[in-house]
Design a protein around this motif. Structure first.
Motif, short mmCIF file in Angstrom:
data_model
loop_
_atom_site.label_atom_id
_atom_site.label_comp_id
_atom_site.label_asym_id
_atom_site.label_seq_id
_atom_site.Cartn_x
_atom_site.Cartn_y
_atom_site.Cartn_z
N PRO A 226 0.60 -1.18 0.13
CA PRO A 226 0.10 0.01 -0.13
C PRO A 226 0.79 1.31 -0.04
CG PRO A 226 -0.96 -1.35 1.56
CD PRO A 226 0.31 -2.11 1.10
N LEU A 227 1.84 1.18 0.66
CA LEU A 227 2.88 2.58 0.67
C LEU A 227 4.10 2.76 -0.20
CD1 LEU A 227 2.73 3.12 4.56
CD2 LEU A 227 1.30 4.03 2.86
N GLY A 228 3.90 1.75 -1.39
CA GLY A 228 4.91 1.95 -2.28
C GLY A 228 6.03 0.71 -2.60
N ALA A 229 6.15 0.23 -1.55
CA ALA A 229 7.31 -0.89 -1.49
C ALA A 229 6.64 -2.25 -2.24
CB ALA A 229 7.55 -1.40 0.03
N THR A 230 7.52 -2.84 -2.77
CA THR A 230 7.18 -4.14 -3.29
C THR A 230 7.52 -5.44 -2.28
OG1 THR A 230 7.11 -3.17 -5.52
CG2 THR A 230 7.43 -5.66 -5.42
N LEU A 231 6.74 -6.41 -2.27
CA LEU A 231 7.01 -7.43 -1.73
C LEU A 231 7.38 -8.71 -2.66
CD1 LEU A 231 7.16 -8.76 1.46
CD2 LEU A 231 4.76 -9.86 0.77
N ALA A 232 8.58 -9.27 -2.53
CA ALA A 232 8.87 -10.33 -3.19
C ALA A 232 8.10 -11.65 -2.85
CB ALA A 232 10.56 -10.73 -3.06
N ALA A 233 7.95 -12.36 -4.00
CA ALA A 233 7.24 -13.70 -4.06
C ALA A 233 7.68 -14.52 -2.83
CB ALA A 233 7.35 -14.44 -5.30
N ASN A 234 6.86 -15.05 -2.42
CA ASN A 234 7.14 -16.01 -1.10
C ASN A 234 7.68 -15.38 0.21
OD1 ASN A 234 5.96 -18.16 -2.41
ND2 ASN A 234 7.67 -18.34 -3.54
N GLU A 235 7.74 -14.11 0.03
CA GLU A 235 8.02 -13.33 1.50
C GLU A 235 6.99 -13.16 2.46
OE1 GLU A 235 11.44 -12.50 2.27
OE2 GLU A 235 11.82 -13.64 0.66
N PRO A 236 7.04 -12.84 3.77
CA PRO A 236 6.08 -12.75 4.48
C PRO A 236 5.29 -11.46 4.31
CG PRO A 236 7.95 -13.43 5.68
CD PRO A 236 8.22 -13.16 4.36
N LEU A 237 4.05 -11.54 4.15
CA LEU A 237 2.99 -10.16 3.66
C LEU A 237 2.57 -9.93 5.38
CD1 LEU A 237 1.30 -8.36 2.48
CD2 LEU A 237 -0.50 -10.23 2.19
N HIS A 238 2.22 -11.18 6.07
CA HIS A 238 2.17 -10.96 7.39
C HIS A 238 2.68 -11.93 8.23
CE1 HIS A 238 -2.14 -9.38 5.55
NE2 HIS A 238 -1.64 -8.58 6.23
N GLN A 239 3.22 -11.71 9.16
CA GLN A 239 3.77 -12.67 10.15
C GLN A 239 3.66 -12.25 11.51
OE1 GLN A 239 8.09 -13.40 9.53
NE2 GLN A 239 7.79 -15.50 10.57
N MET A 240 2.69 -12.72 12.18
CA MET A 240 2.20 -12.16 13.53
C MET A 240 1.85 -13.37 14.53
SD MET A 240 -0.49 -9.60 11.79
CE MET A 240 0.09 -8.08 11.00
N GLY A 241 1.84 -13.04 15.81
CA GLY A 241 1.56 -13.96 16.90
C GLY A 241 1.32 -13.49 18.21
N LEU A 242 0.46 -14.18 18.73
CA LEU A 242 0.44 -13.87 20.14
C LEU A 242 0.92 -14.93 21.30
CD1 LEU A 242 -3.26 -12.71 19.69
CD2 LEU A 242 -1.52 -11.23 21.04
N ARG A 243 1.06 -14.96 22.40
CA ARG A 243 1.52 -15.90 23.25
C ARG A 243 1.06 -15.10 24.69
NH1 ARG A 243 7.33 -16.05 25.08
NH2 ARG A 243 7.89 -17.27 23.25
N ILE A 244 0.02 -16.17 25.09
CA ILE A 244 -0.56 -15.94 26.48
C ILE A 244 -0.02 -16.93 27.50
CG2 ILE A 244 -2.62 -14.63 25.56
CD1 ILE A 244 -4.21 -17.41 26.05
N ALA A 245 -0.16 -16.56 28.60
CA ALA A 245 0.05 -17.62 29.68
C ALA A 245 -1.15 -17.60 30.47
CB ALA A 245 1.21 -17.10 30.84
N VAL A 246 -1.75 -18.75 30.82
CA VAL A 246 -3.05 -18.88 31.58
C VAL A 246 -2.47 -19.65 32.81
CG1 VAL A 246 -4.48 -18.73 29.34
CG2 VAL A 246 -3.53 -21.06 30.04
N ASP A 247 -3.63 -19.52 33.53
CA ASP A 247 -3.37 -20.33 34.95
C ASP A 247 -4.53 -21.26 34.97
OD1 ASP A 247 -5.89 -19.24 35.83
OD2 ASP A 247 -4.89 -17.40 37.05
#
Length: 188
Positions: free
Chosen positions: A46-67
């Motif tokens: 969206p802001l002008g850069a170009t993403l190469a094929a097979n490179e991460p578009l989204h790479q996100m995560g969540l870690r929670i600790a539960v009791d």
């Protein structure tokens, strides 16, 4: 898993979601959910850069600790890659999960806290699988502990809340008849 043979096709997008539950030595459980999106072709961002094929578009995560009561005691959101630098700006909003219990009503609380501009679509999408992974992890610990003779309760909710939550747990089905006979509604 094998689907039926498809028509000839070409991969355009891949989304991988990985969820894992770990028992910690301090009595908590870590639950991790990761999301990775890639495209099979070069992608203008969206802001002008170009993403190469097979490179991460989204790479996100969540870690929670539960009791043992399914209460979230720690939260670590992570946005390693997103289509915009602004994607990282919302990660800290997910610290609002601290103190919440994964129980009935959790999904509606998530929608209220992180809906629309209040959250990231992809991090919020991870909260469903994260919550079910937490429940599966706590159930596994409880079953394993009971097999070892440890009766210390792990509060994963009243098992009867599972009745009619899916086809296999329907009130007139075999699982309800065997495990919850007082709630069984089928032929007796």
């Amino acid at each position: 898993m094998d689907f039926s043979p498809p028509v000839t096709r070409k991969l355009l997008h891949r989304r991988s979601i990985l969820c894992e539950g770990y028992e910690r030595e301090d009595g908590l459980w870590d639950i991790e959910a990761q999301l990775l999106d890639t495209r099979s072709f070069e992608l203008p961002l969206p802001l002008g850069a170009t993403l190469a094929a097979n490179e991460p578009l989204h790479q996100m995560g969540l870690r929670i600790a539960v009791d043992r009561d399914s209460v979230i005691r720690e939260v670590e959101p992570l946005t390693a890659h997103g289509p915009s630098p602004e994607c990282r700006d919302i990660s800290d909003a997910y610290r609002q999960l601290l103190g919440l219990r994964i129980a009935p009503g959790f999904a509606s609380t998530v929608k209220r806290l992180f809906g629309g501009r209040l959250g990231c679509t992809h991090l919020t999408d991870l909260l469903g699988p994260l919550a079910t992974t937490a429940m599966q992890t706590l159930w596994a610990a409880q079953i394993r502990n009971a097999a070892r003779g440890d009766k210390t309760p792990i509060r994963v909710g009243d098992p009867k809340t599972l009745i009619d939550s899916c086809h296999a747990f329907r009130s007139d089905g075999e699982i309800a008849r065997v495990h919850w006979p007082d709630s069984y509604t089928g032929a007796k």
